[in-house]
Design a protein around this motif. Structure first.
Motif, PDB file in Angstrom:
ATOM      1  N   VAL A 479      58.896  65.353  28.907  1.00  0.00           N
ATOM      2  CA  VAL A 479      57.652  64.668  29.258  1.00  0.00           C
ATOM      3  C   VAL A 479      57.675  63.156  28.962  1.00  0.00           C
ATOM      4  CG1 VAL A 479      55.160  64.636  28.924  1.00  0.00           C
ATOM      5  CG2 VAL A 479      56.388  66.813  28.986  1.00  0.00           C
ATOM      6  N   PRO A 480      58.135  62.745  27.766  1.00  0.00           N
ATOM      7  CA  PRO A 480      58.058  61.313  27.467  1.00  0.00           C
ATOM      8  C   PRO A 480      58.741  60.462  28.532  1.00  0.00           C
ATOM      9  CG  PRO A 480      58.884  62.543  25.568  1.00  0.00           C
ATOM     10  CD  PRO A 480      58.730  63.518  26.672  1.00  0.00           C
ATOM     11  N   CYS A 481      59.894  60.926  28.999  1.00  0.00           N
ATOM     12  CA  CYS A 481      60.643  60.153  29.970  1.00  0.00           C
ATOM     13  C   CYS A 481      60.002  60.265  31.352  1.00  0.00           C
ATOM     14  CB  CYS A 481      62.096  60.633  29.965  1.00  0.00           C
ATOM     15  SG  CYS A 481      63.146  59.920  31.209  1.00  0.00           S
ATOM     16  N   ARG A 482      59.673  61.489  31.749  1.00  0.00           N
ATOM     17  CA  ARG A 482      59.128  61.697  33.089  1.00  0.00           C
ATOM     18  C   ARG A 482      57.787  61.001  33.272  1.00  0.00           C
ATOM     19  NH1 ARG A 482      58.354  67.334  33.307  1.00  0.00           N
ATOM     20  NH2 ARG A 482      56.231  67.020  32.597  1.00  0.00           N
ATOM     21  N   GLU A 483      56.885  61.184  32.311  1.00  0.00           N
ATOM     22  CA  GLU A 483      55.547  60.613  32.442  1.00  0.00           C
ATOM     23  C   GLU A 483      55.488  59.193  31.889  1.00  0.00           C
ATOM     24  OE1 GLU A 483      53.194  62.105  34.097  1.00  0.00           O
ATOM     25  OE2 GLU A 483      54.433  63.878  34.398  1.00  0.00           O
ATOM     26  N   GLY A 484      56.122  59.005  30.721  1.00  0.00           N
ATOM     27  CA  GLY A 484      56.013  57.725  30.041  1.00  0.00           C
ATOM     28  C   GLY A 484      56.603  56.576  30.840  1.00  0.00           C
ATOM     29  N   VAL A 485      57.815  56.773  31.341  1.00  0.00           N
ATOM     30  CA  VAL A 485      58.461  55.695  32.090  1.00  0.00           C
ATOM     31  C   VAL A 485      57.646  55.388  33.350  1.00  0.00           C
ATOM     32  CG1 VAL A 485      60.543  55.033  33.345  1.00  0.00           C
ATOM     33  CG2 VAL A 485      60.749  56.247  31.189  1.00  0.00           C
ATOM     34  N   PHE A 486      57.104  56.427  33.927  1.00  0.00           N
ATOM     35  CA  PHE A 486      56.302  56.253  35.134  1.00  0.00           C
ATOM     36  C   PHE A 486      55.053  55.421  34.842  1.00  0.00           C
ATOM     37  CE2 PHE A 486      53.797  57.635  38.789  1.00  0.00           C
ATOM     38  CZ  PHE A 486      54.747  57.449  39.777  1.00  0.00           C
ATOM     39  N   ARG A 487      54.376  55.739  33.712  1.00  0.00           N
ATOM     40  CA  ARG A 487      53.177  54.967  33.328  1.00  0.00           C
ATOM     41  C   ARG A 487      53.556  53.508  33.076  1.00  0.00           C
ATOM     42  NH1 ARG A 487      50.786  59.386  34.112  1.00  0.00           N
ATOM     43  NH2 ARG A 487      51.026  58.511  36.174  1.00  0.00           N
ATOM     44  N   MET A 488      54.699  53.301  32.404  1.00  0.00           N
ATOM     45  CA  MET A 488      55.119  51.919  32.139  1.00  0.00           C
ATOM     46  C   MET A 488      55.330  51.175  33.444  1.00  0.00           C
ATOM     47  SD  MET A 488      57.739  52.247  28.919  1.00  0.00           S
ATOM     48  CE  MET A 488      57.996  50.513  28.648  1.00  0.00           C
ATOM     49  N   LEU A 489      55.930  51.871  34.399  1.00  0.00           N
ATOM     50  CA  LEU A 489      56.165  51.247  35.705  1.00  0.00           C
ATOM     51  C   LEU A 489      54.835  50.852  36.353  1.00  0.00           C
ATOM     52  CD1 LEU A 489      57.859  50.434  38.151  1.00  0.00           C
ATOM     53  CD2 LEU A 489      57.885  52.818  38.870  1.00  0.00           C
ATOM     54  N   GLU A 490      53.846  51.743  36.259  1.00  0.00           N
ATOM     55  CA  GLU A 490      52.540  51.421  36.851  1.00  0.00           C
ATOM     56  C   GLU A 490      51.942  50.166  36.217  1.00  0.00           C
ATOM     57  OE1 GLU A 490      50.825  55.823  38.153  1.00  0.00           O
ATOM     58  OE2 GLU A 490      50.283  54.995  36.219  1.00  0.00           O
ATOM     59  N   ILE A 491      52.045  50.091  34.894  1.00  0.00           N
ATOM     60  CA  ILE A 491      51.458  48.939  34.196  1.00  0.00           C
ATOM     61  C   ILE A 491      52.184  47.648  34.596  1.00  0.00           C
ATOM     62  CG2 ILE A 491      51.042  47.905  31.929  1.00  0.00           C
ATOM     63  CD1 ILE A 491      50.954  50.854  30.844  1.00  0.00           C
ATOM     64  N   VAL A 492      53.516  47.711  34.583  1.00  0.00           N
ATOM     65  CA  VAL A 492      54.283  46.497  34.912  1.00  0.00           C
ATOM     66  C   VAL A 492      54.062  46.103  36.373  1.00  0.00           C
ATOM     67  CG1 VAL A 492      56.604  45.526  35.105  1.00  0.00           C
ATOM     68  CG2 VAL A 492      55.989  46.836  33.093  1.00  0.00           C
ATOM     69  N   THR A 493      53.936  47.103  37.248  1.00  0.00           N
ATOM     70  CA  THR A 493      53.677  46.792  38.651  1.00  0.00           C
ATOM     71  C   THR A 493      52.339  46.063  38.793  1.00  0.00           C
ATOM     72  OG1 THR A 493      54.906  48.752  39.305  1.00  0.00           O
ATOM     73  CG2 THR A 493      53.498  47.771  40.987  1.00  0.00           C
ATOM     74  N   ASP A 494      51.341  46.550  38.083  1.00  0.00           N
ATOM     75  CA  ASP A 494      50.037  45.866  38.098  1.00  0.00           C
ATOM     76  C   ASP A 494      50.191  44.406  37.677  1.00  0.00           C
ATOM     77  OD1 ASP A 494      48.546  47.906  39.044  1.00  0.00           O
ATOM     78  OD2 ASP A 494      47.641  48.496  37.125  1.00  0.00           O
ATOM     79  N   ILE A 495      50.990  44.204  36.629  1.00  0.00           N
ATOM     80  CA  ILE A 495      51.153  42.820  36.146  1.00  0.00           C
ATOM     81  C   ILE A 495      51.777  41.946  37.235  1.00  0.00           C
ATOM     82  CG2 ILE A 495      52.308  41.367  34.426  1.00  0.00           C
ATOM     83  CD1 ILE A 495      52.086  43.678  32.446  1.00  0.00           C
ATOM     84  N   THR A 496      52.793  42.485  37.930  1.00  0.00           N
ATOM     85  CA  THR A 496      53.456  41.666  38.957  1.00  0.00           C
ATOM     86  C   THR A 496      52.553  41.455  40.174  1.00  0.00           C
ATOM     87  OG1 THR A 496      54.448  43.579  40.033  1.00  0.00           O
ATOM     88  CG2 THR A 496      55.777  42.466  38.370  1.00  0.00           C
ATOM     89  N   GLU A 497      51.529  42.285  40.286  1.00  0.00           N
ATOM     90  CA  GLU A 497      50.628  42.111  41.429  1.00  0.00           C
ATOM     91  C   GLU A 497      49.361  41.354  41.061  1.00  0.00           C
ATOM     92  OE1 GLU A 497      50.126  46.064  42.902  1.00  0.00           O
ATOM     93  OE2 GLU A 497      52.068  46.033  43.957  1.00  0.00           O
ATOM     94  N   GLY A 498      49.367  40.764  39.883  1.00  0.00           N
ATOM     95  CA  GLY A 498      48.224  39.956  39.486  1.00  0.00           C
ATOM     96  C   GLY A 498      47.044  40.787  39.001  1.00  0.00           C
ATOM     97  N   LYS A 499      47.292  42.072  38.710  1.00  0.00           N
ATOM     98  CA  LYS A 499      46.194  42.930  38.248  1.00  0.00           C
ATOM     99  C   LYS A 499      46.334  43.253  36.763  1.00  0.00           C
ATOM    100  CE  LYS A 499      47.000  45.519  42.143  1.00  0.00           C
ATOM    101  NZ  LYS A 499      47.193  46.797  42.739  1.00  0.00           N
ATOM    102  N   GLY A 500      47.184  42.495  36.080  1.00  0.00           N
ATOM    103  CA  GLY A 500      47.434  42.789  34.668  1.00  0.00           C
ATOM    104  C   GLY A 500      46.251  42.443  33.780  1.00  0.00           C
ATOM    105  N   LYS A 501      46.146  43.167  32.660  1.00  0.00           N
ATOM    106  CA  LYS A 501      45.086  42.884  31.685  1.00  0.00           C
ATOM    107  C   LYS A 501      45.752  42.495  30.374  1.00  0.00           C
ATOM    108  CE  LYS A 501      43.358  47.150  32.432  1.00  0.00           C
ATOM    109  NZ  LYS A 501      44.082  47.631  33.599  1.00  0.00           N
ATOM    110  N   GLU A 502      45.006  41.808  29.531  1.00  0.00           N
ATOM    111  CA  GLU A 502      45.621  41.317  28.298  1.00  0.00           C
ATOM    112  C   GLU A 502      46.117  42.429  27.403  1.00  0.00           C
ATOM    113  OE1 GLU A 502      44.263  38.006  26.077  1.00  0.00           O
ATOM    114  OE2 GLU A 502      43.372  37.092  27.857  1.00  0.00           O
ATOM    115  N   GLU A 503      45.422  43.567  27.431  1.00  0.00           N
ATOM    116  CA  GLU A 503      45.847  44.643  26.529  1.00  0.00           C
ATOM    117  C   GLU A 503      47.107  45.358  27.051  1.00  0.00           C
ATOM    118  OE1 GLU A 503      42.928  44.272  27.974  1.00  0.00           O
ATOM    119  OE2 GLU A 503      42.122  46.129  28.816  1.00  0.00           O
TER     120      GLU A 503
END
Ligand SMILES: Cc1cc2nc3c(=O)[nH]c(=O)nc-3n(C[C@H](O)[C@H](O)[C@H](O)COP(=O)(O)O)c2cc1C
Ligand code: FES
Lengths: 617, 167
Positions: A479-503
């Motif tokens: 689970v950590p790898c399957r779900e965790g890496v995916f969540r990290m990707l979503e967060i980083v993708t948001d950042i690259t698309e200008g949708k990042g938040k400070e937290e």
């Protein structure tokens, strides 16, 4: 060829091969590695053959097709021996001139010489090319002078002498001791001491035992194993046979990644020839030892480079890694004791036996012995494969061998260790490169990829790149790898698309920690490294994306736009013609403009413009 | 569409001596033969090797080499390895996506082209790299890709364009 049935006959063959060779005969070697083939080296060989035939020179000139010389970017590469004249980017049209001027009259053809990018100086001889000068090519060096499809070339240069010496004069324990004393550590990434691994497999209970060669080379940006497989396959086979004898195994497998068809072809030829010569198969060199090698082609899964997954894949199953221990040395292929080493690790073995552990352990640093082959690629002037002693600094590698960053751009970072590694910033440019130093700065050796990045590389984008890769290649078992890496990707993708938040930054850090601590295998266990290291060293870039909605390197599409510089645009209309969106307008010979609403940021206009009039903002 | 022919599959099975551990080799050869794994061949292999179909399906699903849908006549592989990525490999892939109107992993409806993005082809020094039907093209740009596609459409990727690709 009759089988060689004893070690003396191998020496007799070697001596006669050395005698046959006329050192003053002109030999034109052409690189047939994947890189040079891609640039057309097969056509060069054809033209050479025709020209030599036409001029009736076949008695006087030998053509040799060799494996990769390392300097792939300058291919096709042609070296004329014995003088060692180095021609690069050779085209079939140049062949007649090479024969007529260089071979027959001894003249140098200026236009084919390598020009040093920094000084503009032309270089005539291979050994003077700065790219090669600082290297120590003990493993990789023979690639440029032997024909990988001809076992006799390998035998001529000491080939299989280590094998005959070990079986004839050394006990398995002595071989293991020698490898231990050499300090050789695994070149597949982990850096585990090879001799210790062999010993553990030798001592394990269970029969039969298996020997595996990991030729899956999955790290993107690394291709040293490929070049060894293609350019010097016998050195790998010889290493494996010695290992098999030391460990007590009669059966070996080489697991080759599917993207490497030429490597498979060359290995097949090498195995067939070694069998024909009695160096592989039953009763090797008449000394009563049997060993066979089979090839397994991978089927395109990065995780199959991991040893437990690789073993399942050879068994014909899905490559889902499993918990260790038990280690493969105790419970590996078909549940039996198995020793697995990387391609480059195996290729080091004959050298250690031939020159001795003493000699070998003098090269390198205290804890990392010998040399390492790196693929020096990305934003660097001299791209290709290099072999340097462990402990050389990044500065020497990047500037002295690599010739610095192209286009006068600023160096930003170098990425090592593939998806498990990290980005090393400029402040560590004087870091000596070995296993432990790289780990200390948050990266790792990996299989030896070194991807150089300049000011135009966005570090958040790099983090996103590796996360995309890993989310794609995660086998999904834990689970950590399957779900965790995916969540990290979503967060980083948001950042690259200008949708990042400070937290987001602290959230990424927290997720990283959990994934590192709880993943099943090293794929997940190291997956957050690219994110951790880029946050650590390039936090301001993350902040620029999040707070200012700006990509400082000009990479992240959602945060950039293309603009035409009025003072440089000549109004030639080339960009207007290629734009797939018809987003560019302007009259002939007048400054053009881009309609931002229509632009999809494909960048074709910038590729097309000959006046550097288009800029990313 | 190609129909699978049990004689071919039998030959492949025979070549590997009906060994269960050769499943991946067998599927690889079937994939080469038909450019995908037709459902009936998987059923056939399951029966002949006495392996549950579910296991064959899970293996076929796991490895990128296998496709459950027919692939195109021409295979375009755009490298997105790290070295190619930092030199703009993604833009090349996007150019193909736009021109052929397919996404990565998809095939054009006329079964002419399949677009794949791959993780490092091991020719990093030439990046960005594209392989069309086994021919390597180095130092690609979106513009060169556009030209290559239009020439492949007319004839096929015959390697002739390599010459313009040298700087
Ligand atoms: C996700 C993952 C991918 C790996 N890929 C490779 C690879 O491509 N080649 C390789 O030699 N080792 C790879 N390894 C390391 C192997 O598991 C293993 O440690 C290695 O083959 C042992 O050989 P060595 O001791 O000679 O380095 C990988 C490990 C992990 C966790
Ligand atoms: S990264 Fe594209 S060939 Fe290696």
């Amino acid at each position: 060829m009759k089988k060689i049935t004893n070690p003396e006959n191998l020496e007799i063959l070697r001596n006669s091969l050395i005698k046959q060779e006329n050192p003053s005969m002109t030999c034109i070697s052409v690189c047939l590695g994947t890189g040079c083939q891609a640039s057309g080296s097969k056509d060069i060989i054809e033209s050479l053959k025709q020209e030599i035939e036409k001029q009736k020179l076949s008695e006087k000139i030998k053509i040799k097709s060799t494996g990769c010389h390392g300097f792939c970017e300058r291919g096709p590469i042609v070296v004329i021996r014995p003088r060692g004249i180095f021609y690069q980017k050779v085209k079939p049209e140049d062949i007649a001139e090479i024969i007529n001027r260089t071979i027959l009259k001894g003249e140098i053809i200026d236009s084919l010489l390598y020009v040093e990018p920094s000084t503009g100086k032309k270089v005539i001889y291979e050994h003077e090319v700065p790219f090669y000068k600082k290297q120590n090519r003990i493993i990789f060096g023979s690639n440029g002078s032997i024909d990988p499809t001809n076992i006799e070339d390998y035998i001529r240069i000491e080939g299989y002498s280590a094998l005959s010496r070990t079986i004839l004069k050394m006990s398995p324990e002595e071989i293991i001791e020698e490898v231990k004393r050499s300090g050789l550590r695994g070149r597949g990434g982990g850096g585990f001491p090879t001799g210790v691994k062999w010993e553990s497999c030798r001592n394990a209970h269970g029969e039969p035992k298996y020997i595996l060669c990991n030729a899956d080379e999955g790290d993107p940006g690394a291709f040293m194993d490929r070049s060894l497989l293609e350019g010097n396959p016998h050195s790998i086979l010889e290493g494996m046979i010695i290992g098999a004898y030391a460990i007590g195994s009669n059966e070996g497998y080489i697991y080759v990644r599917m993207e490497y068809p030429l490597a498979v072809e060359r290995l097949k030829i090498a195995i067939a020839q070694a069998e024909e010569y009695g160096l592989l198969g039953k009763n090797i060199l008449g000394l009563g030892f049997d060993f066979t090698i089979k090839i397994n082609r991978g089927a395109g899964a990065f995780v199959c480079g991991e040893e437990t997954a690789l073993i399942l894949s050879i068994e014909g199953k899905r490559g889902d890694p499993r918990q260790r221990p038990p280690y493969p040395a105790q419970k590996g292929l078909f549940g039996k004791p198995t020793n697995i080493n990387n391609v480059e690790t195996w290729a080091n073995v004959p050298l250690i036996i031939n020159r001795g552990a003493e000699w070998y352990s003098k090269i390198g640093t205290a804890e990392s012995k010998g040399t390492k082959i790196f693929s020096l690629v990305g934003k660097i002037n001299n791209t290709g494969l290099i072999e340097v002693p462990m402990g050389m600094t990044l500065r020497e590698i990047i500037y002295d061998i690599g010739g610095g960053i192209p286009g006068g751009k600023k160096f930003k970072a170098v990425q090592t260790g593939g998806p498990s590694g990290g980005c090393i910033p400029e402040e560590f440019i004087d870091l000596p490169v070995d296993y432990d130093e790289l780990t200390k700065v948050g990266s790792m050796m990996g299989s030896g990829g070194m991807i150089v990045m300049d000011e135009n590389t966005c570090m958040v984008d790099i983090a996103k790149y590796f996360l995309t890769f890993l989310a794609d290649e995660s086998c999904g078992k834990c689970v950590p790898c399957r779900e965790g890496v995916f969540r990290m990707l979503e967060i980083v993708t948001d950042i690259t698309e200008g949708k990042g938040k400070e937290e987001d930054i602290p959230l990424l850090e927290e997720l990283s920690k959990t994934i590192v601590d709880t993943s099943l295998c090293a794929l997940g266990g190291t997956a957050p490294n690219p994110v951790i290291s880029t946050i650590k060293y390039f936090r301001s870039e993350y902040e620029a994306h999040i707070k200012e909605k700006r990509c400082p390197a000009g990479v992240c599409k959602a945060l950039i736009c293309y603009e035409i510089l009025a003072d440089k645009c000549t109004g030639c209309g080339a960009c207007l013609k290629v734009c797939p969106q018809e987003a560019i307008s302007g009259e002939k010979k007048k400054v053009h403009t881009i309609t931002q609403e229509k632009c999809i940021k494909c960048g074709i206009c910038m590729d097309t413009c000959r006046f550097e009039a288009i800029e990313v903002k | 569409m190609l129909r699978s022919d049990p004689i071919k599959v039998k030959e492949i099975l025979k070549h590997y001596k009906y060994e269960q551990s050769s499943l991946i080799h067998i599927l690889q050869d079937i994939q080469v033969e038909y450019r995908y794994l037709p459902k009936e061949t998987m059923l056939f292999v399951a029966r002949e090797l006495k392996i549950p179909l579910s296991r064959i399906y899970s293996v076929a699903n796991f490895y990128n080499a296998f496709s459950l849908k027919p692939k195109g006549k021409h295979l375009i592989s755009v490298c997105l390895g790290t070295a190619c990525h930092v030199r703009g490999g993604k833009r090349i892939a996007e150019e193909v996506e736009r021109t052929l109107n397919v996404k990565s992993g998809e095939t054009t409806p006329d079964l002419e082209f399949t677009l794949e993005t791959v993780n490092c082809l091991g020719a990093c020094a030439l990046g960005p790299v594209v392989v069309v039907d086994g021919h390597y093209y180095g130092q690609m740009t979106s513009l060169k890709m556009k030209k290559l596609l239009s020439s492949s459409k007319g004839g096929r990727g015959n390697g002739k364009n390599e010459k313009d690709n040298k700087s």
